[in-house]
Scaffold this motif. Structure first.
Motif, PDB file in Angstrom:
ATOM      1  N   GLN A   1      -5.199   7.745   7.249  1.00 45.89           N
ATOM      2  CA  GLN A   1      -4.191   8.664   7.787  1.00 45.89           C
ATOM      3  C   GLN A   1      -2.927   8.662   6.936  1.00 45.89           C
ATOM      4  OE1 GLN A   1      -4.273   7.019  11.803  1.00 45.89           O
ATOM      5  NE2 GLN A   1      -4.900   9.020  12.600  1.00 45.89           N
ATOM      6  N   LEU A   2      -2.504   7.491   6.489  1.00 43.53           N
ATOM      7  CA  LEU A   2      -1.339   7.431   5.605  1.00 43.53           C
ATOM      8  C   LEU A   2      -1.630   8.120   4.280  1.00 43.53           C
ATOM      9  CD1 LEU A   2      -0.057   3.803   6.231  1.00 43.53           C
ATOM     10  CD2 LEU A   2       0.914   5.933   7.076  1.00 43.53           C
ATOM     11  N   ALA A   3      -2.851   7.974   3.796  1.00 40.83           N
ATOM     12  CA  ALA A   3      -3.227   8.666   2.568  1.00 40.83           C
ATOM     13  C   ALA A   3      -3.234  10.180   2.782  1.00 40.83           C
ATOM     14  CB  ALA A   3      -4.597   8.202   2.104  1.00 40.83           C
ATOM     15  N   THR A   4      -3.659  10.622   3.956  1.00 40.62           N
ATOM     16  CA  THR A   4      -3.631  12.057   4.266  1.00 40.62           C
ATOM     17  C   THR A   4      -2.202  12.583   4.278  1.00 40.62           C
ATOM     18  OG1 THR A   4      -5.683  11.983   5.529  1.00 40.62           O
ATOM     19  CG2 THR A   4      -4.176  13.797   6.016  1.00 40.62           C
TER      20      THR A   4
ATOM     21  N   ALA B   1      11.658   3.317  -7.147  1.00 43.60           N
ATOM     22  CA  ALA B   1      11.174   2.030  -6.643  1.00 43.60           C
ATOM     23  C   ALA B   1      10.163   2.191  -5.515  1.00 43.60           C
ATOM     24  CB  ALA B   1      12.361   1.190  -6.168  1.00 43.60           C
ATOM     25  N   GLU B   2      10.147   3.359  -4.868  1.00 42.50           N
ATOM     26  CA  GLU B   2       9.257   3.570  -3.724  1.00 42.50           C
ATOM     27  C   GLU B   2       7.986   4.328  -4.084  1.00 42.50           C
ATOM     28  OE1 GLU B   2      11.115   5.045  -0.191  1.00 42.50           O
ATOM     29  OE2 GLU B   2      12.542   3.378  -0.100  1.00 42.50           O
TER      30      GLU B   2
ATOM     31  N   PHE C   1       0.829  -1.201   0.000  1.00 44.91           N
ATOM     32  CA  PHE C   1       0.000   0.000   0.000  1.00 44.91           C
ATOM     33  C   PHE C   1       0.866   1.254   0.000  1.00 44.91           C
ATOM     34  CE2 PHE C   1      -2.083   3.466   2.294  1.00 44.91           C
ATOM     35  CZ  PHE C   1      -3.223   3.641   1.518  1.00 44.91           C
ATOM     36  N   VAL C   2       1.836   1.304   0.890  1.00 43.26           N
ATOM     37  CA  VAL C   2       2.686   2.490   0.996  1.00 43.26           C
ATOM     38  C   VAL C   2       3.548   2.651  -0.255  1.00 43.26           C
ATOM     39  CG1 VAL C   2       4.532   3.590   2.314  1.00 43.26           C
ATOM     40  CG2 VAL C   2       2.670   2.432   3.509  1.00 43.26           C
ATOM     41  N   LEU C   3       4.057   1.547  -0.783  1.00 45.14           N
ATOM     42  CA  LEU C   3       4.842   1.621  -2.011  1.00 45.14           C
ATOM     43  C   LEU C   3       4.023   2.216  -3.154  1.00 45.14           C
ATOM     44  CD1 LEU C   3       6.793  -1.764  -1.969  1.00 45.14           C
ATOM     45  CD2 LEU C   3       7.828   0.516  -2.030  1.00 45.14           C
TER      46      LEU C   3
END
Length: 359
Positions: free
Chosen positions: A317-320, A99-100, A16-18
């Motif tokens: 929250q990570l999307a924010t 890559a990230e 998800f974060v990648l």
């Protein structure tokens, strides 16, 4: 509204974060020099390092505060001599960002660290720019440069550095868009650099400044009022001043927070004590960044992951945080809107797929 899953409990945290479209806004390019590259550049340039091996150098990364890190940081930067050295360092970082899932970076660089060693400032610009333009043209990763003044040196030195760089401005109009202030914060308040920031403001540069990492909340206020900084790098000690905190919320002043850096330099004793989640809930425009990742144990995605796990951040929250990183960038509005649309599409698809997964 359908409830979205908590990434701290899901099995897809890293993917998800990648995949999150995001930017990095607080990155010192000299702080991306991995020990392996330091040794390679030292050998290429005939420099004898005071460490017998890569591992011995890596083992030295035990810092007690900002200054103990800076001492090693400046020593590591001593291997940078030629345009190719600066290119190699920058390209290594950009390949990691590709890559990230990073779409845009705003890179700080410290010319004074190099000019004092006899490296011409044009060499620094040329190496950085060649890598940045290659990444932009080859795979669409855009970048800006923020020339950062070293605050432990005098303002006169900063003014000299600015004047050395200005003849190069036209050649790098597509990249060099702003200035910053970094290095040792204690005893070096923002107002020490009022004149050089006034000069940069009249020249039309975007303005950022480190404040409120080790220095008090007052340094954040003075960075805003005296330097007229548009963005505060770190800023975590703003919480000590309730009136300042409300101002940051009201003005949507971005804070480029670097969690693993704060942990490594003992701004916090444990990552679960970090105030990032609290600041986010209060409505501040907080972003996650890696600062000097080669020294602090993680690049951008690792900062997202470690913070999410330590503070139990949810997917929204990570999307924010990713959304904030786009909004707080100095990109043109059209490019920001395109990235924000890409982010929303990505999140909607992820949430839909997560809901469809068997529990």
């Amino acid at each position: 509204m359908t409830q979205t899953p908590s990434l701290a409990q899901a099995h897809h945290l890293r993917p998800f974060v990648l995949g999150l479209p995001k930017t990095e806004l607080h990155l010192h390019i000299e702080g991306t020099l991995e020990p392996e590259l330091i040794f390679a550049l030292a050998e290429r340039n005939g420099i004898q390092l005071p460490y017998p091996s890569v591992q011995a150098l890596r083992d030295a990364y035990q810092f007690t505060d900002l200054q103990s890190f800076l001492d090693l940081y400046y020593a590591g930067a001593g291997v940078l001599i030629t345009e190719q050295d600066f290119y190699d360092m920058t390209m290594a970082y950009l390949l990691r960002m590709r890559a990230e899932g990073v779409r845009h970076v705003e890179i700080m660089f410290d010319p004074q660290t190099h000019t004092v060693r006899g490296v011409d400032i044009s060499t620094v610009f040329a190496g950085l720019a060649r890598a940045l333009r290659e990444a932009r043209d080859s795979w669409g990763l855009s970048a800006y440069l923020l020339l950062s003044f070293l605050r432990h040196l005098s303002e006169e030195d900063a003014l000299v550095t600015l004047e050395q760089a200005l003849p190069l401005r036209e050649a790098y109009l597509d990249l060099w868009i702003g200035v910053g202030l970094d290095s040792g914060e204690r005893g070096n308040p923002p107002e020490k650099f009022a004149r050089v920031y006034e000069r940069c403001r009249t020249l039309g540069f975007r303005l950022v400044a480190h404040a409120g990492e080790e220095g008090p909340a007052e340094y954040v206020r003075n960075a805003l009022d005296v330097l007229q900084a548009e963005r505060i790098d770190h800023g975590v000690r703003s919480e000590e001043d309730p009136a300042l905190l409300q101002r940051l919320i009201h003005q949507r002043t971005p804070l480029t927070v670097c969690p693993l850096s704060n942990l490594k330099l003992q701004v916090v004793d444990e990552l679960d004590q970090h105030n990032l989640a609290r600041l986010l809930r209060l409505g501040l425009c907080v972003t996650i960044n890696s600062d000097d990742p080669a020294y602090f144990g993680g690049y951008l995605v690792e900062n997202y992951l470690a913070t999410a796990q330590a503070l139990n951040l949810t997917a929204p929250q990570l999307a924010t945080l990713a959304r904030n990183s786009i909004s707080a960038s100095f990109l043109p509005d059209a490019r920001k809107l395109a990235l924000l649309d890409e982010l929303e599409t990505y999140c909607q698809q992820y949430y839909a797929e997560s809901q469809a997964m068997p529990q």
